[in-house]
Motif scaffolding. Structure first.
Motif, short mmCIF file in Angstrom:
data_model
loop_
_atom_site.label_atom_id
_atom_site.label_comp_id
_atom_site.label_asym_id
_atom_site.label_seq_id
_atom_site.Cartn_x
_atom_site.Cartn_y
_atom_site.Cartn_z
N ALA A 1 -7.02 -12.51 12.92
CA ALA A 1 -6.50 -12.69 11.57
C ALA A 1 -7.55 -12.16 10.60
CB ALA A 1 -6.19 -14.16 11.29
N GLN A 2 -7.21 -11.10 9.90
CA GLN A 2 -8.18 -10.45 9.03
C GLN A 2 -8.02 -10.92 7.59
OE1 GLN A 2 -7.20 -6.35 9.81
NE2 GLN A 2 -8.87 -6.20 11.28
N THR A 3 -9.13 -10.96 6.89
CA THR A 3 -9.11 -11.32 5.49
C THR A 3 -9.14 -10.04 4.66
OG1 THR A 3 -10.28 -13.38 5.93
CG2 THR A 3 -10.32 -12.56 3.67
N THR A 4 -8.19 -9.92 3.77
CA THR A 4 -8.09 -8.77 2.87
C THR A 4 -8.49 -9.24 1.48
OG1 THR A 4 -6.26 -7.93 4.20
CG2 THR A 4 -6.55 -6.97 2.01
N ASP B 1 -11.92 0.24 -0.51
CA ASP B 1 -11.37 1.17 0.48
C ASP B 1 -10.23 1.98 -0.10
OD1 ASP B 1 -12.88 0.37 2.95
OD2 ASP B 1 -12.04 -1.57 2.37
N VAL B 2 -9.50 1.39 -1.04
CA VAL B 2 -8.33 2.05 -1.62
C VAL B 2 -8.00 1.37 -2.94
CG1 VAL B 2 -6.63 0.57 -0.45
CG2 VAL B 2 -5.99 2.91 -1.09
N ALA B 3 -7.35 2.13 -3.81
CA ALA B 3 -6.84 1.58 -5.08
C ALA B 3 -5.35 1.85 -5.14
CB ALA B 3 -7.54 2.24 -6.26
N PHE B 4 -4.65 0.97 -5.81
CA PHE B 4 -3.23 1.15 -6.08
C PHE B 4 -3.04 1.16 -7.59
CE2 PHE B 4 -3.16 -0.30 -1.78
CZ PHE B 4 -2.06 0.33 -1.22
N SER B 5 -2.23 2.09 -8.05
CA SER B 5 -2.00 2.26 -9.47
C SER B 5 -0.54 2.62 -9.70
CB SER B 5 -2.89 3.38 -10.00
OG SER B 5 -2.59 3.67 -11.35
N PRO C 1 5.96 -4.47 -7.13
CA PRO C 1 5.07 -5.39 -6.42
C PRO C 1 5.39 -5.54 -4.93
CG PRO C 1 5.61 -6.29 -8.55
CD PRO C 1 6.48 -5.07 -8.37
N LYS C 2 6.64 -5.57 -4.56
CA LYS C 2 6.99 -5.78 -3.15
C LYS C 2 6.50 -4.62 -2.28
CE LYS C 2 10.75 -6.60 0.14
NZ LYS C 2 9.87 -6.23 1.19
N SER C 3 6.73 -3.38 -2.72
CA SER C 3 6.27 -2.24 -1.92
C SER C 3 4.75 -2.20 -1.87
CB SER C 3 6.83 -0.93 -2.46
OG SER C 3 6.31 -0.64 -3.73
N LEU C 4 4.09 -2.59 -2.95
CA LEU C 4 2.63 -2.66 -2.99
C LEU C 4 2.13 -3.65 -1.94
CD1 LEU C 4 -0.26 -2.46 -4.29
CD2 LEU C 4 0.50 -4.27 -5.81
N VAL C 5 2.65 -4.86 -1.95
CA VAL C 5 2.21 -5.90 -1.02
C VAL C 5 2.49 -5.48 0.42
CG1 VAL C 5 2.59 -8.29 -0.28
CG2 VAL C 5 2.35 -7.76 -2.71
N ASP C 6 3.67 -4.93 0.66
CA ASP C 6 4.01 -4.46 2.01
C ASP C 6 3.02 -3.41 2.50
OD1 ASP C 6 6.19 -6.16 2.04
OD2 ASP C 6 7.67 -4.58 1.65
N SER C 7 2.67 -2.47 1.63
CA SER C 7 1.74 -1.41 2.00
C SER C 7 0.35 -1.97 2.29
CB SER C 7 1.66 -0.36 0.89
OG SER C 7 0.77 0.67 1.25
N VAL C 8 -0.13 -2.88 1.45
CA VAL C 8 -1.46 -3.47 1.66
C VAL C 8 -1.49 -4.22 2.97
CG1 VAL C 8 -3.11 -5.18 0.82
CG2 VAL C 8 -2.07 -3.57 -0.79
N LYS C 9 -0.48 -5.06 3.21
CA LYS C 9 -0.47 -5.86 4.44
C LYS C 9 -0.34 -4.99 5.69
CE LYS C 9 1.05 -10.28 2.60
NZ LYS C 9 2.05 -11.35 2.65
N LYS C 10 0.43 -3.93 5.61
CA LYS C 10 0.66 -3.07 6.76
C LYS C 10 -0.51 -2.11 7.03
CE LYS C 10 3.80 0.47 8.53
NZ LYS C 10 4.93 1.31 8.24
N ASN C 11 -1.05 -1.51 5.96
CA ASN C 11 -2.01 -0.43 6.12
C ASN C 11 -3.46 -0.76 5.78
OD1 ASN C 11 0.11 1.49 6.77
ND2 ASN C 11 0.65 1.38 4.60
N TYR C 12 -3.70 -1.87 5.08
CA TYR C 12 -5.06 -2.14 4.59
C TYR C 12 -5.53 -3.56 4.88
CZ TYR C 12 -4.20 2.31 2.42
OH TYR C 12 -3.90 3.64 2.21
N ALA C 13 -5.00 -4.18 5.91
CA ALA C 13 -5.46 -5.52 6.30
C ALA C 13 -6.94 -5.46 6.64
CB ALA C 13 -4.66 -6.03 7.49
#
Length: 166
Positions: free
Chosen positions: A20-23, A66-70, A94-106
């Motif tokens: 379980a990773q902390t983001t 590691d990454v920024a979202f804008s 917001p939903k697509s942002l959260v999905d992307s972070v959880k999937k690709n940047y955990a």
């Protein structure tokens, strides 16, 4: 056999805790925008906004992102310009942002440049508790740090730059 089953279940529990990773997610509203042309739907930052963007870089100088979202607006991108970020990804909701972070940047460190009407919504989309009831059009000095693990987000609110709220 009982020892094997016990060992197996303990291994599963331990592996889940280990993997379980902390983001770390930082969320900031874009800095002050140029309001000289009310017809401009995509204004640049004002002089004050450029100063605040520099203040943001100073506030976060020890944080490696590691990454920024804008959002695809000039003012959100310009707010992040003073930071050293290897990759900036546009998002639209917001939903697509959260999905992307959880999937690709955990397990990574992420910063999000948002708007007054979406900052708190994004915090809630990460399953964090809203730290303020609302943000106003003059709230440019707040920054939120989320520590996200599994479906739990701890939220810390801070201020940077010239305060609007003394």
């Amino acid at each position: 056999m009982k020892k094997f089953i016990l060992f197996f279940f303990l291994s599963l529990i331990f592996s889940k805790a280990t993997f379980a990773q902390t983001t770390e997610v930082w969320i900031v509203r874009h800095a002050e925008k140029d309001k000289t042309n009310p017809e401009d739907k995509d204004p640049n930052l004002s002089d004050e906004g450029r100063i605040r963007a520099g203040d943001l870089a100073t506030f976060l100088k020890k944080t490696k992102f590691d990454v920024a979202f804008s959002t695809p607006y000039k003012r959100t991108h310009q707010t992040l310009d003073s930071l050293i970020i290897p990759k900036v990804v546009n998002y639209n909701d917001p939903k697509s942002l959260v999905d992307s972070v959880k999937k690709n940047y955990a397990g990574k460190t992420v910063i999000v440049a948002a708007h007054s009407n979406t900052v708190l919504e994004i915090i809630e989309a990460f399953d964090g508790k809203r730290p303020k009831e609302m943000l106003t059009e003059d709230d440019y000095d707040y920054i939120f740090r989320l520590t996200v693990k599994d479906d739990n987000a701890k939220v810390k609110m801070d201020q940077f730059g010239r305060p609007h709220h003394l």
